[in-house]
Scaffold this motif. Structure first.
Motif, PDB file in Angstrom:
ATOM      1  N   THR A   4       0.801  -1.220   0.000  1.00 41.76           N
ATOM      2  CA  THR A   4       0.000   0.000   0.000  1.00 41.76           C
ATOM      3  C   THR A   4       0.838   1.276   0.000  1.00 41.76           C
ATOM      4  N   LEU A   7      -0.330   3.861  -2.480  1.00 38.89           N
ATOM      5  CA  LEU A   7      -1.580   4.530  -2.088  1.00 38.89           C
ATOM      6  C   LEU A   7      -1.314   5.570  -1.015  1.00 38.89           C
ATOM      7  N   GLU A  51      -8.750   1.477  -5.440  1.00 41.34           N
ATOM      8  CA  GLU A  51      -9.051   0.743  -4.213  1.00 41.34           C
ATOM      9  C   GLU A  51     -10.281  -0.141  -4.399  1.00 41.34           C
ATOM     10  N   THR A  70     -14.038  -2.247   4.428  1.00 37.35           N
ATOM     11  CA  THR A  70     -14.088  -1.838   3.019  1.00 37.35           C
ATOM     12  C   THR A  70     -15.431  -1.196   2.688  1.00 37.35           C
ATOM     13  N   GLU A 117      -7.532   4.600   6.746  1.00 35.89           N
ATOM     14  CA  GLU A 117      -6.898   3.674   5.816  1.00 35.89           C
ATOM     15  C   GLU A 117      -5.444   3.428   6.206  1.00 35.89           C
ATOM     16  N   TYR A 122      -4.863  -0.254   5.610  1.00 32.34           N
ATOM     17  CA  TYR A 122      -3.675  -0.605   4.821  1.00 32.34           C
ATOM     18  C   TYR A 122      -2.793  -1.631   5.547  1.00 32.34           C
TER      19      TYR A 122
END
Lengths: 145, 431
Positions: A4, A7, A51, A70, A117, A122
Motif C-alpha cells: 500500500t 496509495l 481501491e 471496506t 486507511e 492498509y
C-alpha cells in the motif's frame, strides 16, 4: 516497500493539489482553480477506483470480510464524490463561498478517511495480501493517472 | 477480527455538545467577576478573586470543553470504545458543574465548608470519567504518539484532582501541609500534565490534518510527553527537597520544553501546504504565541528574581496560560469540530448528500473571525491589567463579551443543526 506504499504516497500528493485548488478558488482565480480542481478530481477518482476495483476485492477475498472496513470506505468514497460534484458546481457558478464550504468539508472527511486507511486498513491489507502482486498493479495504475 | 473496525463508534451528537455549550458561560462568569472585583483581583495569585477566576476557567471552561472533546476524539482518532458515553456524560457533567460552582463560591466568599463540599463531587465526577476514558485508551488496539500523550494526560488529570482535593481538605480542616509547594505542584500537573499533554497529543493528530502541515518529527512527538512527565515528577520533588534552587533547576528545562512545542507547532504552520487561514489555525497561532511568551517570561522570572518576586509575575503567567493558551486553543478546536459534527450527523440521517449544507453554512466564518478578534483584544487587555490594575474592569468586560459571543456562535450552530435536521425529516416523511 509494502503493497500500500503507493496509495499512502498518493494521499500526500492529493493533499498538495487540494491545497492548490483551494487557494486558487478562494482568490477567485477561476482559471487556475478549475485546472487544479480537474487534476484533483481526476486523481481522487483514480485513487478511489483503484481501491474499489483492485485492493478491496482482493482484501475481501483474502480475509473473508466483505461488510467490514471496506464497506465503510466505499461509503466515504461516495460522500467525497458528492462533495467533489458540489465543488464542480461552485466552480461553474463562480461561487467562492460554496466552493470553500464544500472544500473544507471534503478536507476533513478526506483526512479522517486517509487516517483510517493508513492506520488500520492498509496495515491489514499488507498483512493479508503479502504474497500477492497487487502492490505493483496499484502503483502502475496510480502512475498512469 | 480487528477490534477497531467499527469506525462509527462516535457518540450521539448531544454528548460533546452539552459540554461545549456549557463551557463559554464560565468564561462569561469569569469576565463578570473580574469586571466586578476590579483592580484588587490581580494583586496576587492568592486573592479570593484570583483563585475563583482560575478555577472558573480551569474547571468551568477547560475541563468541560476538553471532556466533551475527548468523548468525540477517542473513538474517532484512536479507535477507543468509551463505555456508554451518554450515561457517563449525563452523570459526569452535572457533578462537574455543581462542584465547580461550589468550589468557586468557596474561594470567593472564603468559605472552606464549600471547598470541602466540592471535593466528593470532583472525586466522583473526575474519578468516573478518568476510569472510563482510561479503559478506552488502554483497550484500543491502536498505537502511536497521540494515544500515548492521551494516556499520560488522563493520568495528569487524576493527579491534579487528587492534589486539588488534598489542598481543599487541608484548608477546610486546617491541616499543616505546605500549601504553597502543594499548590505549585497541583498547578504544574493541571496545566502541564493534563492540559498541555492533551493539547500536544491532539496537535500531533489535528495540526497536520486540518492545516496540511508536515507531521511533527517522530523524535519530537516521541520525546515530548515522556520528557514533560519526567520534569513534572522532578518538579514535584520540591515538596520533599527544601532547597530554593530546585524549582529553578527544574523550571527552566520545563519552560524550554513548552517553548519547543510552541516553536515546533508554529514552524509547521508556517511551512504548511494549505494557504487558507481559517479561525481554527489563527486561534492555534494565538495559543502557541501565548505559550512562547509564557515560556520566555517564565524563564525571565526564574533568572531575574527581582521581577519574579513581584506577586503579579505569577498572575501574568496565569493570564497567558489560561486565557492566552488554553481558551484560545480550545475555542479554535470547537470551531472546527462543531461544524463538522453537524455535517456528519446530518448526512447520516439519510438525506441525499447534496441536501446537507456544507460546514461553512453551519457556522459563518465572519462570526468566528469577529469573536477571535475580540478574544485577542480581551487577552491583551488582561495582560495589560496585570501591570495597570485600572484596566482590570475593562478587561473583564471584554473577556465576558468575547465568551458570550463564543456561546452565541455555538448556540447558533446547534440551532442550525436542529433546523436542518427537522427539514430533512419532513422531506423524508413526504417521500
Amino acid at each position: 516497500m509494502s503493497i500500500t506504499t503507493a496509495l499512502f504516497q498518493h494521499h500526500k500528493y492529493c493533499d498538495e493539489i487540494f491545497a492548490d485548488a483551494e487557494e486558487a478558488c478562494a482568490n477567485a482565480d477561476w482559471e487556475a482553480g478549475a485546472a487544479a480542481f480537474q487534476l484533483l478530481r481526476g486523481q481522487l477518482e483514480t485513487h478511489f477506483s483503484s481501491e474499489e476495483e483492485l485492493l478491496f476485492p482482493a482484501f475481501e477475498a483474502a480475509s473473508g470480510m466483505t461488510s467490514g472496513p471496506t464497506e465503510v470506505m466505499r461509503g466515504e468514497h461516495r460522500q467525497m464524490r458528492d462533495l467533489l460534484a458540489q465543488m464542480q458546481g461552485a466552480i461553474s457558478s463562480r461561487d467562492s463561498d460554496a466552493f470553500g464550504g464544500a472544500a473544507e468539508t471534503l478536507l476533513i472527511l478526506m483526512q479522517q478517511h486517509n487516517m483510517k486507511e493508513e492506520n488500520i486498513l492498509y496495515p491489514m491489507c499488507d498483512d493479508h495480501l503479502r504474497s500477492s502482486d497487487i502492490g505493483a498493479a496499484l502503483a502502475e495504475r496510480l502512475k498512469q493517472a | 477480527m480487528h477490534p477497531s473496525l467499527s469506525f462509527d463508534q462516535a457518540p450521539p451528537i448531544s454528548v460533546p455538545y452539552r459540554f461545549f455549550l456549557a463551557a463559554p458561560w464560565f468564561g462569561v462568569m469569569a469576565g463578570i467577576l473580574l469586571a466586578w472585583s476590579g483592580p484588587a483581583a490581580f494583586a496576587s495569585r492568592w486573592t479570593p478573586e484570583a483563585l475563583a477566576l482560575t478555577h472558573l476557567i480551569a474547571l468551568g471552561f477547560m475541563l468541560q470543553a476538553m471532556s466533551g472533546a475527548l468523548f468525540q476524539f477517542i473513538p474517532v482518532a484512536v479507535g477507543g470504545n468509551v463505555w456508554r458515553p451518554r450515561l457517563v456524560a449525563n452523570t459526569v457533567q452535572p457533578l462537574l458543574l455543581l462542584g465547580t460552582l461550589l468550589l468557586v463560591a468557596g474561594f470567593l466568599f472564603v468559605r472552606t465548608d464549600l471547598l470541602s463540599a466540592a471535593v466528593p463531587l470532583f472525586l466522583l465526577a473526575v474519578g468516573g470519567f478518568v476510569t472510563v476514558v482510561a479503559i478506552a485508551l488502554w483497550q484500543t488496539p491502536a498505537t502511536g504518539v497521540t494515544l500515548w500523550a492521551m494516556r499520560l494526560a488522563i493520568g495528569g488529570l487524576a493527579v491534579t484532582v487528587l492534589l486539588g482535593s488534598l489542598l481543599a481538605e487541608s484548608l477546610a480542616r486546617g491541616l499543616s501541609l505546605p500549601i504553597v509547594e502543594l499548590t505549585n505542584i497541583h498547578l504544574a500537573w493541571g496545566l502541564g500534565g493534563w492540559a498541555l499533554m492533551l493539547l500536544a497529543g491532539v496537535s500531533y493528530h489535528v495540526v497536520p490534518m486540518f492545516q496540511l502541515t508536515r507531521p511533527y518529527p517522530p523524535w519530537f512527538a516521541r520525546g515530548f510527553g515522556p520528557l514533560l512527565l519526567l520534569l513534572l515528577l522532578a518538579w514535584s520533588g520540591q515538596y520533599f527537597l527544601d532547597d530554593v534552587r530546585w524549582p529553578v533547576a527544574i523550571g527552566l528545562p520545563l519552560v524550554a520544553v513548552f517553548s519547543a512545542y510552541a516553536g515546533m507547532t508554529l514552524w509547521l504552520q508556517y511551512t504548511r501546504r494549505r494557504k487558507i487561514h481559517d479561525p481554527t489555525s489563527l486561534y492555534f497561532r494565538v495559543a502557541m504565541l501565548s505559550l512562547l511568551v509564557f515560556a520566555i517570561s517564565g524563564a525571565a522570572f526564574f533568572l531575574i528574581p527581582v521581577i519574579g518576586a513581584d506577586p503579579r509575575s505569577v498572575v501574568w503567567l496565569g493570564v497567558l496560560a489560561f486565557a492566552g493558551v488554553f481558551v484560545s486553543a480550545i475555542t479554535g478546536m470547537m470551531y472546527k469540530i462543531t461544524p463538522f459534527l453537524n455535517w456528519l450527523h446530518l448526512q447520516r440521517l439519510g438525506a441525499p448528500m447534496s441536501a446537507v449544507p456544507n460546514m461553512k453554512k453551519m457556522l459563518a466564518a465572519e462570526a468566528m473571525t469577529g469573536q477571535l478578534r475580540l478574544h485577542v483584544l480581551a487577552v491583551l487587555l488582561l495582560l495589560a491589567a496585570v501591570w495597570l490594575p485600572g484596566l482590570a474592569s475593562l478587561a473583564g468586560v471584554a473577556f465576558a463579551c468575547s465568551s458570550a459571543w463564543l456561546a452565541w456562535n455555538l448556540i447558533s450552530a446547534v440551532r442550525r443543526y436542529q433546523a436542518f435536521r427537522d427539514q430533512i425529516r419532513v422531506v423524508a416523511l413526504h417521500r
